[in-house]
Design an enzyme around this catalytic site. Structure first.
Site, PDB file in Angstrom:
ATOM      1  N   SER A 131       0.827  -1.317   0.053  1.00  0.00           N
ATOM      2  CA  SER A 131      -0.161  -0.058   0.065  1.00  0.00           C
ATOM      3  C   SER A 131       0.966   1.407  -0.099  1.00  0.00           C
ATOM      4  CB  SER A 131      -1.126  -0.047   1.198  1.00  0.00           C
ATOM      5  OG  SER A 131      -2.139  -0.874   0.825  1.00  0.00           O
ATOM      6  N   LYS A 164       0.249   3.722  -2.699  1.00  0.00           N
ATOM      7  CA  LYS A 164      -0.690   4.905  -2.752  1.00  0.00           C
ATOM      8  C   LYS A 164       0.023   6.274  -2.427  1.00  0.00           C
ATOM      9  CE  LYS A 164      -4.526   2.119  -0.908  1.00  0.00           C
ATOM     10  NZ  LYS A 164      -4.197   0.862  -0.625  1.00  0.00           N
ATOM     11  N   SER A 221      -6.050   3.480   4.471  1.00  0.00           N
ATOM     12  CA  SER A 221      -5.462   2.727   3.497  1.00  0.00           C
ATOM     13  C   SER A 221      -6.425   2.027   2.731  1.00  0.00           C
ATOM     14  CB  SER A 221      -4.409   1.672   3.632  1.00  0.00           C
ATOM     15  OG  SER A 221      -3.761   1.454   2.527  1.00  0.00           O
ATOM     16  N   LYS A 270       3.130   6.507   5.134  1.00  0.00           N
ATOM     17  CA  LYS A 270       2.089   5.470   4.614  1.00  0.00           C
ATOM     18  C   LYS A 270       2.706   3.932   4.978  1.00  0.00           C
ATOM     19  CE  LYS A 270      -1.662   3.968   2.762  1.00  0.00           C
ATOM     20  NZ  LYS A 270      -1.473   3.046   3.412  1.00  0.00           N
TER      21      LYS A 270
END
Length: 402
Positions: A84, A87, A144, A247
Site C-alpha cells: 500500500s 498509494k 489505506s 504510509k
C-alpha cells in the site's frame, strides 16, 4: 461477505472499540492490528555516520527532503512489491489535482462498481454511495482504503487504468527507474514493483505538499457521521516525536513496508522500509533510520552578510542602486560542520545600466573546508534606466540651477 469482513475487523479491534462510540465499526489500513497499542522501541539510536544499522528488512533508505540527499541506504534499488505504499503516488496525483484546482475537497464522488470491488483494506463503499473528496482522502491516507483510492483515481482519470498510466508517467518524470505500477492500490500483482529509493523519491515529493499532513498526522478519525472509525496503523504518528506521515503497507507478497516522514528543527527526513520481517520491526527500523538522521545532521539556514547595501552604476540615471540578498542559504550539514561554513562575496565595483529590479549582480558563495557547497544571488531592489541625451541634459540643467 461484507458483513463477515466487518465482523473480522470488529473482533480484531475489540480492545480498541471500548474507546469509541457504541456501534462504530473500526477500519484500519491492515487486517492485523493486534500490535496497534504496542509502543515502538524506546531506545534512541545514537550511531555515528557510516555505522551499519541493524534493520531487519530486505531494503531500506534514509533521505533528506530539502536536498534529496541520501543519508543511509541498504539494498535500496532492489525491485520489490510495495504493497500500500503504492498509494503515495496515488495521493501525489490527487493532491496535485487539488492544488491545480482540477479537484476540490468539497467535490462529491460517486463510487463505481469497480471501485467497490477492490477488496483488501477498505471502507466498504457501496456502488452509488457518495462521499466528498475530503472524506475519501481521509479514508485513503488513514485507513489505506482501496475502494476510496480507486474512486478518487477514477474521478481524476476516468478509469483506474487511466489513473495508473498517469502514475507511471509521473514516476518517469521523477526518475523512478525501478518502478512500474499495475494498479492504484498496491494489491499484489505480477510486475507491480518499486524500490526503497523510488518510494523515498515520491514520498519526498508528496510531503512537500502541506495538505497531505492534514491527513497523514491523524491517529484516529471518523466517517459517515461517526459510524465508521478510522485508525492509522502508522504507529510513529502516535509514538515518535515530529512524525508527519506517511504510509504503511502489508501484503503476503510484499511483507511489511513503511514510508515514514518526520521533521525536527527544520530537518525533514524520509525513512523507507521494504519487506520488513514483522510489523513491529518495520517501525523499529524506520525509527532507527530517523534517529540516525536527527543525531548526525541538521538543515541550517545561514544569513548572508554583505559589506555594502549599494553598488555603483555606469551610464545610469542614478549613480548607485540598492542591493540585497532576499533569502538565507539553506544547507544540509553534519552537526560537527555547522560552525566551519564560511562565505565569500563576489560583487563587481560597478554595473552598467539599464537594470531591472531583481536582476542578479553578484553572488555570496559558501564554503566548507575549502570546498564550495553552494551560492545565493545578490539582486538589485529597483529599476534603473540607461542614461540618454535628454536625461543627461536634464540632469546637467538641474545641477546648474542648484
Amino acid at each position: 461477505m461484507k458483513f463477515f469482513k466487518k465482523l473480522v475487523v470488529f473482533l480484531l479491534c475489540f480492545t480498541l472499540c471500548c474507546q469509541y462510540p457504541a456501534g462504530a465499526v473500526t477500519i484500519s489500513s491492515e487486517s492485523d492490528i493486534s500490535d496497534l497499542e504496542t509502543p515502538i522501541d524506546s531506545v534512541v539510536t545514537v550511531a555515528p555516520i557510516g555505522t551499519q544499522l541493524d534493520i531487519k528488512a530486505k531494503s531500506a533508505i534514509l533521505l533528506e527532503v530539502n536536498t534529496g540527499k541520501i543519508l543511509y541506504e541498504h539494498n535500496s534499488d532492489e525491485k520489490l512489491p510495495p504493497a500500500s505504499i503504492t498509494k503515495i503516488m496515488s495521493l501525489l496525483l490527487i493532491i496535485e489535482a487539488i492544488d491545480s484546482s482540477k479537484l476540490s475537497l468539497d467535490d462529491v464522488v460517486t463510487a463505481s462498481e469497480h471501485a467497490c470491488s477492490m477488496g483488501g483494506s477498505q471502507i466498504w463503499l457501496e456502488p452509488g454511495e457518495a462521499m466528498t473528496v475530503d472524506d475519501l482522502l481521509k479514508a485513503t491516507v488513514i485507513a489505506s482504503a482501496n475502494d476510496a483510492t480507486v474512486a478518487l483515481g477514477e474521478t481524476i482519470a476516468g478509469s483506474e487504468e487511466g489513473f495508473v498510466a498517469m502514475m507511471n508517467a509521473r514516476a518517469k518524470e521523477l526518475g523512478m527507474t525501478n518502478t512500474h505500477f499495475i494498479n492504484a492500490t498496491g494489491l499484489d500483482a505480477e510486475g507491480h514493483l518499486s524500490s526503497a529509493h523510488d518510494i523515498a523519491v515520491m514520498s519526498r515529493e508528496l510531503i512537500k505538499h502541506d495538505l497531505i499532513k492534514n491527513y497523514s498526522t491523524v491517529w484516529m478519525d471518523t466517517l459517515r457521521d461517526g459510524e465508521s472509525e478510522l485508525v492509522n496503523t502508522n504507529k510513529l504518528v502516535r509514538f515518535y516525536e515530529g512524525t508527519t506521515g506517511l504510509k504503511t503497507g502489508t501484503t503476503s507478497g510484499a511483507g511489511y513496508c513503511l514510508s515514514a516522514t518526520a521533521e525536527r528543527n527544520g530537518l525533514e527526513l524520509v525513512a523507507v522500509i521494504m519487506s520488513g520481517d514483522t510489523s513491529q520491526e518495520r517501525f523499529n527500523g524506520a525509527k532507527k533510520l530517523l534517529d540516525y538522521g536527527f543525531a548526525n545532521y541538521e538543515y541550517t539556514s545561514i544569513a548572508p552578510t554583505l559589506d555594502t547595501n549599494i553598488i555603483n552604476i555606469k551610464n545610469g540615471v542614478q549613480k548607485t542602486v540598492k542591493i540585497e540578498v532576499p533569502d538565507n542559504f539553506g544547507a544540509l550539514l553534519k552537526k560537527s560542520d555547522t560552525a566551519a561554513v564560511t562565505q565569500q562575496i563576489n560583487l563587481p565595483k560597478e554595473i552598467i545600466a539599464p537594470i531591472k529590479k531583481g536582476d542578479s549582480v553578484g553572488t555570496v558563495d559558501f564554503y566548507l573546508n575549502g570546498q564550495q557547497i553552494g551560492s545565493i544571488n545578490i539582486i538589485c531592489t529597483e529599476n534603473i534606466d540607461k542614461m540618454n541625451f535628454l536625461t543627461a541634459f536634464l540632469w546637467i540643467l538641474d545641477g546648474l540651477l542648484k
